[in-house]
Design a protein around this motif. Structure first.
Motif, PDB file in Angstrom:
ATOM      1  N   LYS A  65      22.127  25.006  64.762  1.00 56.32           N
ATOM      2  CA  LYS A  65      22.415  25.832  63.288  1.00 56.32           C
ATOM      3  C   LYS A  65      23.364  24.475  62.835  1.00 56.32           C
ATOM      4  CE  LYS A  65      20.767  29.724  62.782  1.00 56.32           C
ATOM      5  NZ  LYS A  65      19.647  30.278  61.707  1.00 56.32           N
ATOM      6  N   ALA A  66      24.305  23.776  63.673  1.00 59.10           N
ATOM      7  CA  ALA A  66      25.071  23.249  63.051  1.00 59.10           C
ATOM      8  C   ALA A  66      23.831  21.885  62.202  1.00 59.10           C
ATOM      9  CB  ALA A  66      25.522  22.709  63.306  1.00 59.10           C
ATOM     10  N   ALA A  67      23.353  21.524  62.829  1.00 62.68           N
ATOM     11  CA  ALA A  67      22.442  20.367  62.149  1.00 62.68           C
ATOM     12  C   ALA A  67      22.209  20.330  61.536  1.00 62.68           C
ATOM     13  CB  ALA A  67      21.213  19.689  63.573  1.00 62.68           C
ATOM     14  N   GLU A  68      21.107  21.479  61.020  1.00 63.67           N
ATOM     15  CA  GLU A  68      20.111  22.230  59.234  1.00 63.67           C
ATOM     16  C   GLU A  68      20.856  22.169  58.174  1.00 63.67           C
ATOM     17  OE1 GLU A  68      18.899  26.546  60.597  1.00 63.67           O
ATOM     18  OE2 GLU A  68      17.592  25.635  62.018  1.00 63.67           O
ATOM     19  N   LEU A 116      24.286  17.108  69.821  1.00 59.48           N
ATOM     20  CA  LEU A 116      26.006  16.765  68.756  1.00 59.48           C
ATOM     21  C   LEU A 116      27.358  17.029  69.703  1.00 59.48           C
ATOM     22  CD1 LEU A 116      24.565  19.146  65.452  1.00 59.48           C
ATOM     23  CD2 LEU A 116      24.618  16.186  65.871  1.00 59.48           C
ATOM     24  N   ASN A 117      28.315  16.195  69.402  1.00 58.83           N
ATOM     25  CA  ASN A 117      29.435  16.461  70.496  1.00 58.83           C
ATOM     26  C   ASN A 117      30.682  18.220  69.432  1.00 58.83           C
ATOM     27  OD1 ASN A 117      31.010  15.544  68.516  1.00 58.83           O
ATOM     28  ND2 ASN A 117      30.822  13.174  68.997  1.00 58.83           N
ATOM     29  N   GLU A 118      31.628  17.687  69.581  1.00 63.55           N
ATOM     30  CA  GLU A 118      32.274  18.892  69.135  1.00 63.55           C
ATOM     31  C   GLU A 118      32.319  18.649  67.578  1.00 63.55           C
ATOM     32  OE1 GLU A 118      36.244  21.432  69.406  1.00 63.55           O
ATOM     33  OE2 GLU A 118      35.186  20.351  71.876  1.00 63.55           O
ATOM     34  N   ALA A 119      33.067  17.252  67.431  1.00 61.09           N
ATOM     35  CA  ALA A 119      33.362  17.155  66.315  1.00 61.09           C
ATOM     36  C   ALA A 119      32.164  17.379  64.891  1.00 61.09           C
ATOM     37  CB  ALA A 119      34.228  15.940  66.151  1.00 61.09           C
ATOM     38  N   GLU A 120      30.635  17.033  65.676  1.00 63.60           N
ATOM     39  CA  GLU A 120      29.942  16.838  63.750  1.00 63.60           C
ATOM     40  C   GLU A 120      29.050  18.636  64.366  1.00 63.60           C
ATOM     41  OE1 GLU A 120      28.711  12.478  66.485  1.00 63.60           O
ATOM     42  OE2 GLU A 120      27.913  14.418  67.314  1.00 63.60           O
ATOM     43  N   MET A 121      29.712  18.829  65.771  1.00 61.57           N
ATOM     44  CA  MET A 121      29.037  20.971  65.192  1.00 61.57           C
ATOM     45  C   MET A 121      30.395  21.162  64.202  1.00 61.57           C
ATOM     46  SD  MET A 121      28.543  21.636  69.311  1.00 61.57           S
ATOM     47  CE  MET A 121      28.120  23.357  68.701  1.00 61.57           C
ATOM     48  N   ARG A 122      31.601  20.714  64.732  1.00 62.16           N
ATOM     49  CA  ARG A 122      32.535  21.589  63.116  1.00 62.16           C
ATOM     50  C   ARG A 122      32.122  20.796  62.366  1.00 62.16           C
ATOM     51  NH1 ARG A 122      38.111  19.802  65.965  1.00 62.16           N
ATOM     52  NH2 ARG A 122      38.338  21.399  68.128  1.00 62.16           N
ATOM     53  N   LYS A 123      31.949  19.811  61.875  1.00 66.30           N
ATOM     54  CA  LYS A 123      30.811  19.363  60.015  1.00 66.30           C
ATOM     55  C   LYS A 123      30.197  20.270  60.096  1.00 66.30           C
ATOM     56  CE  LYS A 123      29.299  15.309  57.994  1.00 66.30           C
ATOM     57  NZ  LYS A 123      29.172  13.716  57.718  1.00 66.30           N
ATOM     58  N   GLY A 124      28.778  20.559  61.143  1.00 65.44           N
ATOM     59  CA  GLY A 124      27.956  21.263  60.830  1.00 65.44           C
ATOM     60  C   GLY A 124      28.029  23.120  60.123  1.00 65.44           C
ATOM     61  N   LEU A 133      21.268  16.214  60.823  1.00 64.05           N
ATOM     62  CA  LEU A 133      19.992  16.513  61.570  1.00 64.05           C
ATOM     63  C   LEU A 133      19.685  14.667  62.227  1.00 64.05           C
ATOM     64  CD1 LEU A 133      18.057  18.990  61.710  1.00 64.05           C
ATOM     65  CD2 LEU A 133      17.572  17.834  59.571  1.00 64.05           C
ATOM     66  N   ASP A 134      19.693  13.624  61.210  1.00 57.26           N
ATOM     67  CA  ASP A 134      18.915  13.075  61.987  1.00 57.26           C
ATOM     68  C   ASP A 134      19.901  12.667  63.280  1.00 57.26           C
ATOM     69  OD1 ASP A 134      17.891  12.701  59.761  1.00 57.26           O
ATOM     70  OD2 ASP A 134      19.086  10.934  58.652  1.00 57.26           O
ATOM     71  N   LEU A 135      21.197  12.894  63.241  1.00 62.59           N
ATOM     72  CA  LEU A 135      21.826  11.837  64.482  1.00 62.59           C
ATOM     73  C   LEU A 135      21.599  13.323  65.489  1.00 62.59           C
ATOM     74  CD1 LEU A 135      24.266  10.184  65.274  1.00 62.59           C
ATOM     75  CD2 LEU A 135      26.136  12.121  64.862  1.00 62.59           C
ATOM     76  N   TYR A 136      21.115  14.501  65.161  1.00 60.44           N
ATOM     77  CA  TYR A 136      20.393  15.322  66.241  1.00 60.44           C
ATOM     78  C   TYR A 136      18.947  15.058  67.057  1.00 60.44           C
ATOM     79  CZ  TYR A 136      18.739  19.622  68.160  1.00 60.44           C
ATOM     80  OH  TYR A 136      17.555  20.312  68.785  1.00 60.44           O
ATOM     81  N   PHE A 137      18.421  14.579  66.182  1.00 56.48           N
ATOM     82  CA  PHE A 137      17.178  14.126  66.189  1.00 56.48           C
ATOM     83  C   PHE A 137      17.003  13.058  67.419  1.00 56.48           C
ATOM     84  CE2 PHE A 137      15.473  16.416  62.250  1.00 56.48           C
ATOM     85  CZ  PHE A 137      14.212  17.807  63.176  1.00 56.48           C
ATOM     86  N   LYS A 170      20.175  12.084  68.742  1.00 56.40           N
ATOM     87  CA  LYS A 170      20.664  11.600  70.327  1.00 56.40           C
ATOM     88  C   LYS A 170      20.185  13.487  71.067  1.00 56.40           C
ATOM     89  CE  LYS A 170      24.581  12.466  68.901  1.00 56.40           C
ATOM     90  NZ  LYS A 170      26.105  12.212  69.258  1.00 56.40           N
ATOM     91  N   GLY A 171      19.627  13.844  70.004  1.00 58.98           N
ATOM     92  CA  GLY A 171      18.876  15.370  71.015  1.00 58.98           C
ATOM     93  C   GLY A 171      20.282  16.048  71.300  1.00 58.98           C
TER      94      GLY A 171
END
Length: 698
Positions: A214-217, A232-240, A223-227, A229-230
């Motif tokens: 949901k965060a990556a969407e 996301l870390n906590e900071a990236e999740m917060r951003k999403g 989204l590119d990072l998720y594809f 690495k598969g």
């Protein structure tokens, strides 16, 4: 007091159904941050936000109360709101100026009708929103069912950040963002932070991965990072998550026990680190088309969203700093009045406590006192370029009452008190009925009316009388008729003489011109009370001088202001004046005015006069299992059901209902549905009353 920049100020409003625990959660946040040493309670009437006498009397919030707390170098401005839709004006104003909406649900009830009403306004303003399921430690709490009801409300964009569980008799909260377990003692407070038990790893990982997706969407880079690495870390999740909240596409769900101070600190940390600030939201466009950015280096713009009168203090005006900074002694212009005002004092308000400050910056919420002629929705700005923030739109009243006072010498005092209450609460509407010489107030419901009555008595010392308002009936005719009247008066010297022949017919928009007449002139009069008078000059051969037609029309209009049936206004009639007589000496304006009035009245009473009543388009939203009783009540009220629609577990009934039958409907509907149904009304049309009703009224 410490000054925070626009990135470190978070404005949240607590909304939710009655008794969901908003005030208790507010109190616990203040306690958790160390701003109060001891938590008050609604039952003990000593909370920071519920400080008004009427709130102590009722044991519930009536006003929206701004306050603030600080948590880990962030300032959190909180507005605690009432839960009943009778006070929807307080809720809407608070939603309008907040940057994140915290919607509180009772874990025993889930989504309630009050939640749905408020959600409609949140959705309208497209504000970032998170949900808090409260009272998770109650024996009847059901987190899973509450979450399902939330999904029914907002769809699959509701995403669990946490869920509750009990381990060895201890209340725990499992956080799938941080992937930690928080274990609380019996009295709550600071939890023990633990690793997730083996038995919960599979479920926690599943929810964690759903949260990552949901965060990556909501962010292309993520989204590119998720594809790639598969994960996301906590900071990236917060951003999403923050991006999803800003897009109104992701609604984080937390769980707490506000009463036991379980999960409150974690919620505050999320507000600090993830919830959007004013500077994160899309810039606002003023009425003049200017873009208003929430930045420090910009012209000062304040938006007034709340007024409050306090004894011995006067008017307190609450505002949000939309841009720039505001300092003591700054001069600002009111965009509505054009007046220049000096800000002599600045406050941070915590309930009834005023903390003096010297400066407030973009995104902050503050207050000042004794600003002359400043109303809710006013914009105060610096510089020479006018700026007007788009006003808050409030719902129309749902019930109306005539208001008067036994001692007529105090009538002005009553009206002044009502005007002051209106300046605090725009959902209270005062209007004067010229037709009945009656003052009428409109409000949101019986409870709203009770608080108005309480305020009049206890704040302004006025004993008002509330009664059923008179209904604005109208009179018209059902067929055509002719009449003539001769007015003759002789008393020595010049007398009075006039004779008028006329025909009247019901008027319908778009109807053909009258046949059999030589039409020499036509005037359509839009009547102040609605409808039309269409007046034709059909005089031939100079039987009546043209200059007297104005007087004939005046006489007709005087009769139309006091109809023969009930004294109500007459509407939708056309008149053809086709013959008459005049005298060279005795005819004058007053003579033709009298003759015209009498001829019209005679024709009217013989043209099958009919009484019309105002009908309202009534929309009722009622739970499916209660719709039968409501429909029975509507039938008794002479309602004509136009449509029935299903929505989730509710039925939406739309019907035409005579205004006269809506008296007491608000109270009856609340009784029939335990307060789970809501309704709105708007004027539809004037319709003929049934014969038995007309006979009674006449």
């Amino acid at each position: 007091m410490k000054i925070f920049d626009e990135k470190h100020i978070k404005n949240v409003v607590f909304v939710g159904a009655h008794n969901s625990g908003k005030t208790t959660l507010t109190e616990t946040m203040l306690f958790e941050a160390g701003l109060i040493n001891r938590r008050g309670s609604v039952e003990n009437k000593n909370t920071v936000s519920d400080y008004h006498d009427i709130e102590h009397d009722r044991g519930a919030s009536v006003y929206a109360t701004p306050l603030h707390t600080e948590w880990r170098n962030y300032k959190i401005n909180i507005i605690d709101t009432p839960g009943l839709d009778d006070f929807i004006g307080e809720i809407i104003s608070s939603i309008r100026v907040s940057d994140t909406i915290v919607t509180v649900l009772d874990a025993k009830q889930g989504v309630e009708i009050g939640t749905e009403i408020i959600w409609n306004y949140i959705d309208k303003y497209n504000k970032p929103t998170l949900f808090v399921i409260n009272q998770i430690d109650h024996p009847n709490a059901n987190f899973d069912e509450s979450f399902k009801s939330l999904e029914n409300l907002v769809g699959n964009n509701a995403v669990k950040i946490q869920y509750p569980m009990v381990i060895d008799g201890a209340q725990c909260i499992l956080d799938v963002l941080k992937m930690k377990l928080y274990k609380f003692g019996e009295e709550g407070g600071k939890p023990e932070k633990l690793e997730i038990p083996e038995s919960e790893i599979e479920k926690a990982n599943k929810l964690h991965n759903e949260l990552i997706e949901k965060a990556a969407e909501n962010d292309e880079e993520l989204l590119d990072l998720y594809f790639e690495k598969g994960t996301l870390n906590e900071a990236e999740m917060r951003k999403g998550i923050k991006a999803g909240m800003l897009n109104h596409d992701l609604f984080p769900v937390f769980c707490v026990s506000a009463l036991k101070d379980m999960g409150t600190g974690r919620l505050m940390g999320f507000i600090d680190n993830v919830a959007p600030a004013a500077s994160d939201l899309k810039p606002e466009q003023s009425v003049e088309g200017k873009i208003i950015k929430s930045v420090k280096k910009a012209p000062t713009v304040l938006f007034v969203f709340k007024n409050l009168f306090l004894p011995n203090v006067g008017q307190i005006s609450f505002f949000k700093v939309k841009s720039g900074e505001i300092k003591i002694n700054d001069k600002l212009t009111n965009s509505r009045t054009g007046e220049t005002l000096t800000i002599n004092q600045l406050f941070m308000m915590d309930g009834n406590k005023r903390d003096h400050v010297n400066l407030l910056t973009a995104g902050d919420i503050g207050a000042t006192i004794k600003l002359k002629d400043v109303e809710i929705n006013d914009t105060l700005y610096s510089g020479n370029e006018k700026i007007t923030i788009k006003p808050i739109q409030y719902p129309q009243p749902r019930i109306f009452k005539a208001v008067s006072i036994e001692n007529k010498n105090h009538e002005e005092k009553l009206m002044e008190a009502i005007r002051k209450i209106h300046s605090q609460d725009p959902t209270l509407v005062l209007k004067y009925s010229k037709e009945f010489n009656q003052q009428v107030i409109g409000c949101q419901g019986e409870l709203h009316l009770a608080t108005i009555d309480w305020t009049l008595k206890n704040t302004y010392g006025v004993e008002a009388i509330f009664s059923r308002p008179k209904i604005n009936y109208r009179e018209t005719i059902q067929r055509s008729n002719t009449a003539n009247y001769r007015h003759k008066k002789q008393s020595g010297g010049s007398g009075q003489f006039a004779q008028v022949h006329l025909k009247i017919e019901p008027y319908i928009e778009g109807m053909q011109e009258p046949e059999g007449f030589n039409i020499r002139g036509k005037e359509e009069v839009d009547l102040p009370w609605g409808g039309k008078l269409v007046f034709y000059n059909c005089i031939v051969g100079g039987a009546i001088d043209t200059r007297y037609l104005v007087s004939i029309k005046k006489g007709i209009l005087e009769v139309m202001e006091n109809g023969p049936l009930t004294g109500s206004y007459i509407r939708d009639i056309r008149v053809m004046v086709y013959d008459g007589k005049m005298h060279a000496v005795d005819s004058n304006d007053i003579s033709f005015k009298i003759a015209g009035a009498h001829a019209f009245k005679e024709a009217f009473v013989n043209a099958a006069p009919k009484l019309l009543e105002p009908t309202m388009l009534l929309t009722v939203k009622v739970p499916e299992d209660m719709v039968g009783n409501v429909m029975t009540d509507l039938q008794v009220r002479r309602s004509l059901i136009q449509s029935i629609q299903s929505k989730d577990q509710y039925q939406i009934l739309k019907c035409l209902t005579p205004e006269a039958e809506l008296f007491g409907f608000s109270t009856e509907l609340r009784s029939l549905t335990q307060g789970k149904a809501t309704f709105t009304t708007e004027f539809a049309s004037y319709e003929p009353v049934p014969k038995n009703v007309q006979d009674t009224l006449v």
